[in-house]
Design an enzyme around this catalytic site. Structure first.
Site, PDB file in Angstrom:
ATOM      1  N   ASP A  41      43.726  44.970  30.733  1.00 55.51           N
ATOM      2  CA  ASP A  41      43.101  46.334  31.507  1.00 55.51           C
ATOM      3  C   ASP A  41      44.162  47.319  31.690  1.00 55.51           C
ATOM      4  O   ASP A  41      44.975  47.027  32.397  1.00 55.51           O
ATOM      5  CB  ASP A  41      42.201  46.098  32.547  1.00 55.51           C
ATOM      6  CG  ASP A  41      40.809  45.186  32.179  1.00 55.51           C
ATOM      7  OD1 ASP A  41      40.034  45.529  31.537  1.00 55.51           O
ATOM      8  OD2 ASP A  41      41.035  43.749  32.701  1.00 55.51           O
ATOM      9  N   ASP A  87      49.206  42.244  29.726  1.00 52.13           N
ATOM     10  CA  ASP A  87      47.869  42.567  30.372  1.00 52.13           C
ATOM     11  C   ASP A  87      47.063  43.083  29.465  1.00 52.13           C
ATOM     12  O   ASP A  87      47.375  43.881  28.384  1.00 52.13           O
ATOM     13  CB  ASP A  87      48.415  43.237  31.533  1.00 52.13           C
ATOM     14  CG  ASP A  87      47.018  43.598  32.403  1.00 52.13           C
ATOM     15  OD1 ASP A  87      46.209  42.489  32.354  1.00 52.13           O
ATOM     16  OD2 ASP A  87      46.913  44.429  33.142  1.00 52.13           O
ATOM     17  N   LYS A 139      45.929  36.904  38.458  1.00 49.39           N
ATOM     18  CA  LYS A 139      47.131  37.197  38.944  1.00 49.39           C
ATOM     19  C   LYS A 139      46.983  38.229  40.153  1.00 49.39           C
ATOM     20  O   LYS A 139      45.995  38.753  40.413  1.00 49.39           O
ATOM     21  CB  LYS A 139      47.590  38.347  37.913  1.00 49.39           C
ATOM     22  CG  LYS A 139      48.000  37.510  36.573  1.00 49.39           C
ATOM     23  CD  LYS A 139      48.565  38.520  35.651  1.00 49.39           C
ATOM     24  CE  LYS A 139      47.316  39.418  35.263  1.00 49.39           C
ATOM     25  NZ  LYS A 139      47.709  40.648  34.309  1.00 49.39           N
ATOM     26  N   ASP A 165      50.317  47.259  33.846  1.00 46.07           N
ATOM     27  CA  ASP A 165      50.168  48.455  34.546  1.00 46.07           C
ATOM     28  C   ASP A 165      50.219  48.490  35.881  1.00 46.07           C
ATOM     29  O   ASP A 165      50.302  49.498  36.678  1.00 46.07           O
ATOM     30  CB  ASP A 165      48.946  49.180  33.958  1.00 46.07           C
ATOM     31  CG  ASP A 165      47.590  48.492  34.619  1.00 46.07           C
ATOM     32  OD1 ASP A 165      47.095  48.848  35.530  1.00 46.07           O
ATOM     33  OD2 ASP A 165      47.194  47.500  34.094  1.00 46.07           O
ATOM     34  N   ASP A 221      34.551  46.193  44.996  1.00 40.30           N
ATOM     35  CA  ASP A 221      34.651  44.833  44.509  1.00 40.30           C
ATOM     36  C   ASP A 221      33.580  44.253  43.783  1.00 40.30           C
ATOM     37  O   ASP A 221      33.633  43.726  42.757  1.00 40.30           O
ATOM     38  CB  ASP A 221      35.233  44.093  45.721  1.00 40.30           C
ATOM     39  CG  ASP A 221      36.780  44.161  46.062  1.00 40.30           C
ATOM     40  OD1 ASP A 221      37.464  44.619  45.218  1.00 40.30           O
ATOM     41  OD2 ASP A 221      37.263  43.721  47.287  1.00 40.30           O
ATOM     42  N   ARG A 234      62.883  50.426  41.256  1.00 44.15           N
ATOM     43  CA  ARG A 234      63.569  49.125  41.803  1.00 44.15           C
ATOM     44  C   ARG A 234      62.614  47.867  41.042  1.00 44.15           C
ATOM     45  O   ARG A 234      63.437  47.112  40.918  1.00 44.15           O
ATOM     46  CB  ARG A 234      62.755  49.142  43.336  1.00 44.15           C
ATOM     47  CG  ARG A 234      63.110  47.788  43.806  1.00 44.15           C
ATOM     48  CD  ARG A 234      62.841  47.667  45.275  1.00 44.15           C
ATOM     49  NE  ARG A 234      63.622  48.517  46.131  1.00 44.15           N
ATOM     50  CZ  ARG A 234      63.496  48.578  47.660  1.00 44.15           C
ATOM     51  NH1 ARG A 234      62.526  47.942  48.156  1.00 44.15           N
ATOM     52  NH2 ARG A 234      64.209  49.592  48.173  1.00 44.15           N
TER      53      ARG A 234
END
Length: 592
Positions: free
Chosen positions: A124, A122, A385, A444, A303, A550
């Site tokens: 950012d 990724d 994504k 991240d 946003d 997990r």
């Protein structure tokens, strides 16, 4: 045995040759054993015993020493040595060599790097490390401006981002306006309203069960602040709750607007940045502003700042201020290329932003690479994504000169040097052959990067947790406090020694409980005076910690910590014992 390599990997002793008749020993020059004298004594005893066996005719004199101690083992040991090695008690084994914690990659599940064919990244907050708190302050201030544009009082402009307040892994209660830190089982650990930490009694008035149920999460009452981009959002929401309740005379209500009204009202993000307004049908009558409405406005303004390009423009105007640049980055990618690994970039950012940021970070370091694009086999921007990992979007090729998109018919393979926009995982796997455990994806974002790629398609992953550096530093500073807490917990256990069902009078441990609370509070305060550690609260694991355990195969504070490991390294996870097993080898830690 890979961990016996020191931090410079296998290049440290290139100038020192080992004579052919001498094999390097496992412990020679690599670590100092605190039990060395015991080992020497043991070897003397073994040699004496062997000599006696020869004298008695019970043993061939051609091999006086048949039992190998730890100091006798070659690096790596031979089959003969291992077959004749005598185990030391676990308590006598010297400490396992470990890299410095700040430079380590931590392991939840085994990964052999020499079996990884594809390294994916990724951008950012992974490759592009945003300088904190400068970046968060910028985002915070720009969201404030958006809120003022849509009618919030100008007095909120005096609010400032506080880097010491927010942390990831919090749940925002849309109905009551609280920020909650919960443990791995959903129990509420800390409740903060505005900037006020509520007592347990007060918290229980709001949440009688002191739990966040999965049903409430499913109906979207709680919003999980799980990404680094949400840090300014969490801080701003809490600041606005404080400001609007205390200073502006506005009355925030706990009532939630009708769900059908919320569904029918258009989101602010659907409006142009020049015509942003509040849809009054989505707010309480009589001028009341609900916590839910406040959340919607803050969320939508965030946003807008990210999606309308305004935040990115400000970052590009001053890249050195907002993004880290290090020569280690091209060095790392060059090593991947030299190792014949396939490397791909998969980011949600658009090309214009990706190109300028990656050029700033990577161009001009290595004459063998004319452009940052030369370091990658496949480059996908605007990936959308986590949608990329399911149905995906139409794939397009990016004109790297103009940034324009064009429909492309990618049939056989992605071309190196070209940039693609959108697409889907199924197409990516078809064209690259990158499937399952042969892929290590580094990101991240727990949900968009880690959970979706792992659960759906079996990619291996490395989660970047920048906060880990602060956590490790505080752990080191607070060793004495941690030891004191362990002592108090031991004392508590001892109080109940020997008590069984015949005991009818419980011991008075109120004083001890207060000491435990004070010590735990002191430890939490050292991490964050509002929410404590990202991973723990005393002996309890947080919800964030549970997610890391997990879903993350590996995790680290910085992906460049991979430079401290050879690309054939075997990351070995600790075997986590059940409570009934833990007492047997409680001091035996085999982690990396």
């Amino acid at each position: 045995m890979a961990e016996n390599n020191n931090n410079n990997n296998n290049n440290n002793n290139n100038n020192v040759s080992t004579p052919p008749h001498q094999k390097p020993h496992l412990t020679t020059g690599l670590r100092t054993s605190s039990s060395g004298l015991l080992m020497d004594k043991r070897r003397q005893d073994e040699e004496k015993f062997s000599a006696e066996q020869v004298a008695m005719g019970k043993k061939s004199p051609t091999k006086l020493f048949s039992a190998y101690s730890l100091n006798d083992l070659s690096n790596p040991p031979t089959d003969e040595e291992l077959n004749n090695y005598k185990d030391l008690p676990a308590s006598s084994l010297p400490p396992i060599h470990k890299r410095e914690k700040l430079r380590r990659v931590f392991v939840n599940r085994d990964i052999k790097l020499d079996r990884i064919e594809f390294f994916g990244f990724d951008m950012d907050y992974t490759l592009a490390v945003y300088n904190s708190p400068d970046f968060e302050e910028l985002a915070y201030d720009m969201v404030l401006d958006k809120l003022i544009d849509i009618g919030y009082p100008k007095s909120i402009r005096k609010l400032k981002y506080d880097p010491n307040f927010p942390t990831r892994g919090l749940f925002l209660d849309r109905e009551l306006g609280n920020l909650l830190k919960i443990d791995s089982f959903g129990n509420i650990i800390i409740c903060v309203h505005g900037r006020t930490t509520l007592s347990k009694n007060r918290t229980a008035e709001f949440y009688p069960s002191m739990r966040v149920s999965s049903d409430e999460i499913a109906r979207n009452r709680f919003y999980l602040l799980n990404t680094l981009f949400t840090l300014p959002e969490a801080c701003l929401y809490a600041d606005l709750v404080d400001h609007l309740e205390r200073e502006s005379g506005l009355r925030l209500t706990e009532e939630v607007a009708d769900e059908q009204q919320q569904m029918n009202s258009p989101p602010l993000s659907s409006l142009g940045s020049e015509s942003v307004r509040i849809d009054e049908s989505n707010h309480q009558p009589e001028g009341d502003l609900s916590f839910s409405n406040l959340f919607q406005d803050v969320r939508t303004a965030c946003d807008l700042v990210h999606n309308d390009g305004s935040l990115k423009t400000r970052v590009l105007d001053d890249l050195p201020r907002y993004i880290r640049k290090t020569p280690d980055m091209p060095v790392f990618f060059d090593r991947l290329r030299q190792n014949k690994n396939k490397v791909f970039l998969l980011t949600n950012s658009e090309f214009y932003y990706t190109n300028k940021v990656m050029s700033y970070m990577m161009n001009g370091y290595n004459p063998n690479y004319q452009s940052w694009r030369d370091y990658f086999d496949v480059i996908i921007v605007g990936a959308d994504k986590p949608r990329f990992f399911s149905e995906g979007t139409t794939i397009r090729e990016v004109d790297t000169e103009t940034g324009n998109l064009r429909i492309t018919n990618v049939k056989d393979r992605f071309e190196q040097g070209k940039v693609y926009h959108g697409g889907s995982l199924s197409l990516f796997q078809k064209l690259t052959g990158a499937k399952g455990s042969r892929v290590l994806y580094i990101g991240d974002h727990i949900f968009a990067d880690i959970i979706k790629s792992k659960k759906t398609h079996g990619w291996r992953n490395l989660l970047v947790v920048p906060e880990l550096q602060h956590e490790l530093e505080v752990m080191n500073q607070q060793k004495d406090t941690t030891i004191h807490l362990m002592n108090l917990e031991f004392i508590r256990a001892e109080i109940y020694r020997g008590l069984d069902s015949e005991s009818t009078t419980p011991p008075d441990i109120e004083v001890l409980h207060q000491h435990l609370k004070n010590t735990n509070d002191k430890l939490n305060f050292a991490y964050n005076k509002y929410f404590g550690s990202l991973f723990k609260n005393g002996s309890k694991s947080t919800f964030f910690s549970m997610q890391v355990q997990r879903y993350a195969d590996l995790y680290t504070s910085d992906y460049l910590n991979l430079l401290n490991y050879p690309l054939f390294y075997h990351f070995c996870a600790n075997s986590l014992p059940l409570p009934h097993e833990s007492s047997s080898f409680s001091s035996f830690d085999t982690s990396n």
